[in-house]
Design an enzyme around this catalytic site. Structure first.
Site, PDB file in Angstrom:
ATOM      1  N   GLY A 114       0.826  -1.223   0.000  1.00 15.25           N
ATOM      2  CA  GLY A 114       0.000   0.000   0.000  1.00 15.25           C
ATOM      3  C   GLY A 114       0.846   1.253   0.000  1.00 15.25           C
TER       4      GLY A 114
ATOM      5  N   ILE B 156      -0.907  -2.063  -5.458  1.00 17.09           N
ATOM      6  CA  ILE B 156      -1.666  -2.626  -6.591  1.00 17.09           C
ATOM      7  C   ILE B 156      -1.884  -1.556  -7.659  1.00 17.09           C
ATOM      8  CG2 ILE B 156      -4.004  -2.194  -5.703  1.00 17.09           C
ATOM      9  CD1 ILE B 156      -4.361  -5.304  -6.680  1.00 17.09           C
TER      10      ILE B 156
ATOM     11  N   LEU C  84      -0.611   7.371   3.805  1.00 16.09           N
ATOM     12  CA  LEU C  84       0.488   7.122   4.748  1.00 16.09           C
ATOM     13  C   LEU C  84       1.665   6.450   4.053  1.00 16.09           C
ATOM     14  CD1 LEU C  84      -1.588   5.928   7.773  1.00 16.09           C
ATOM     15  CD2 LEU C  84       0.355   7.476   8.002  1.00 16.09           C
TER      16      LEU C  84
ATOM     17  N   TYR D 271     -14.852  -1.827   7.638  1.00 15.46           N
ATOM     18  CA  TYR D 271     -13.450  -1.422   7.857  1.00 15.46           C
ATOM     19  C   TYR D 271     -13.081  -1.613   9.331  1.00 15.46           C
ATOM     20  CZ  TYR D 271      -9.635   2.076   8.270  1.00 15.46           C
ATOM     21  OH  TYR D 271      -8.463   2.746   8.541  1.00 15.46           O
TER      22      TYR D 271
ATOM     23  N   GLY E 127      -0.551   4.833  -0.921  1.00 16.05           N
ATOM     24  CA  GLY E 127      -1.621   5.441  -0.132  1.00 16.05           C
ATOM     25  C   GLY E 127      -1.133   6.684   0.610  1.00 16.05           C
TER      26      GLY E 127
ATOM     27  N   ASP F  17      -0.064  -7.532  -5.641  1.00 11.91           N
ATOM     28  CA  ASP F  17      -1.422  -7.772  -5.148  1.00 11.91           C
ATOM     29  C   ASP F  17      -1.272  -8.491  -3.802  1.00 11.91           C
ATOM     30  OD1 ASP F  17      -3.902  -8.765  -4.551  1.00 11.91           O
ATOM     31  OD2 ASP F  17      -4.280  -9.615  -6.548  1.00 11.91           O
ATOM     32  N   ILE F  18      -1.760  -7.859  -2.732  1.00  7.82           N
ATOM     33  CA  ILE F  18      -1.524  -8.433  -1.393  1.00  7.82           C
ATOM     34  C   ILE F  18      -2.263  -9.747  -1.174  1.00  7.82           C
ATOM     35  CG2 ILE F  18      -0.831  -6.368  -0.088  1.00  7.82           C
ATOM     36  CD1 ILE F  18      -3.834  -6.213   0.773  1.00  7.82           C
TER      37      ILE F  18
HETATM   38  C1  AKB Z   1     -10.957   6.717   7.658  1.00  8.19           C
HETATM   39  O1  AKB Z   1     -11.531   7.808   7.786  1.00  8.19           O
HETATM   40  O2  AKB Z   1     -11.518   5.697   7.247  1.00  8.19           O
HETATM   41  C2  AKB Z   1      -9.510   6.630   8.074  1.00  8.19           C
HETATM   42  C3  AKB Z   1      -9.362   6.164   9.475  1.00  8.19           C
HETATM   43  C4  AKB Z   1      -9.767   7.032  10.589  1.00  8.19           C
HETATM   44  O3  AKB Z   1      -8.907   5.079   9.701  1.00  8.19           O
HETATM   45  N1  AKB Z   1      -8.860   7.880   7.892  1.00  8.19           N
END
Ligand code: AKB
Length: 314
Positions: A11, A38, A16, A142, A14, A52-53
């Site tokens: 990644g 990716i 970070l 997430y 991204g 590709d992870i």
């Molecule tokens: C998000 O907003 O999804 C991210 C997080 C807080 O992990 N920046």
């Protein structure tokens, strides 16, 4: 004895990952840090790999070919985008981690970094000064994938001795790229929109407080945690990490000191409900005590630094 680090970053394109790649290369030399993603990079970089992870064999080959000793596993789908495709998000965020944990164990890697997030918190979590050990009932896929990931990291450390380290990042504010797919993204978008167009339509309500951190602090925390003596790391789930906490209205008021004619409108969308399920502020005393974490940027310094950097980029 610890070997000289040879690092793989997943990644790496991204928000970070880009800045972390540069920081680790400044520290260890370019050839010691293999960046992968990716998505193709726009730079010509001989130490960049398309990866590709979910391709376990390719990851194993990469580790063998480059003599990798540490992985910073930054690849993830964030909170807002995750809601559009929960099963893909689970696959990318969780199944890939499980494979990487197994690879770290099998290849006897020295260290593994797993980025967690304030999205592990949910409606059962105290919302202010959220302590380290609290009930976690995240609302988003997430958050679910990161909560489960933290538990598996803890398990791999206890059962197999994999030296995996993790922090719960707040929203990250950086000028190097425009993040996408997150709930905290407004705090970066607002700078670009106000500088370019003088106005911004915010997708969160004006009084929605969230924990945030300037990118330099996030990178400092990551490297400091990874370099801390093993004996200091008493926590193998994600460490709470904190720097500042603000609402869209407070951030706008601080930016307005530099851009007095700037305008804002509030038009909350589905991300408002996600933000409301997260903490407003974090108690990160465990990280401060165990490995000496200390932030450098508050709201005022962050806003000035962002405006200085973005104004010179234009
Ligand atoms: C998000 O907003 O999804 C991210 C997080 C807080 O992990 N920046």
């Amino acid at each position: 004895m610890q070997r000289n680090p040879k690092i793989l970053i997943t990644g790496a394109n991204g928000q970070l990952g880009q800045v972390l790649t540069k920081a680790l290369r400044d520290r260890h030399g370019k050839s010691s840090v293999i960046a992968s993603d990716i998505n193709q990079t726009s730079d010509s970089d001989e130490h960049y790999l398309f990866l590709d992870i979910l391709n376990t064999e390719r990851i194993k080959e990469t580790i063998d070919d480059h003599g990798i000793t540490q992985i910073y596993h930054m690849a993830a789908i964030l909170s807002a985008s995750g809601e559009w495709n929960p099963s893909k998000t689970w696959n990318v965020n969780f199944n890939a981690l499980l494979r990487i944990l197994e690879i770290a164990r099998d290849k006897k890697l020295d260290k593994l970094f797993f980025p967690s997030t304030i999205a592990v918190f949910g409606n059962t979590t105290p919302r202010t000064d959220t302590p380290q050990d609290v009930p976690l009932l995240p609302e988003t896929i997430y958050g679910i994938s990161k909560t489960t990931g933290e538990l598996w990291c803890n398990y791999y450390f206890n059962k197999y001795g994999v030296d995996v380290r993790s922090v719960r990042y707040p929203g990250i504010i950086s000028y190097q790229s425009i993040p996408s797919g997150g709930t905290t993204d407004y705090a970066v978008e607002i700078f670009h929109e106000l500088l370019q167009h003088g106005k911004y339509e915010c997708f969160l309500e004006k009084d929605t407080a969230l924990p945030m951190m300037y990118i330099d602090d996030a990178i400092q925390a990551t490297i400091q945690l990874m370099e801390a003596p093993k004996a200091d790391i008493q926590t193998r789930i994600g460490y709470n990490l904190s720097a500042m906490s603000f609402t869209p209205a407070t951030l706008f008021a601080e930016i307005q000191k530099y851009l007095p004619t700037a305008q804002i409108a509030y038009k909350p969308d589905f991300r408002q409900k996600i933000a409301e399920s997260w903490s407003q502020s974090i108690d990160d005393s465990r990280a401060r005590t165990e490995w000496g974490w200390a932030h450098q940027y508050d709201l005022e310094r962050m806003v000035k630094t962002m405006l200085d950097n973005l104004s010179t980029q234009k």
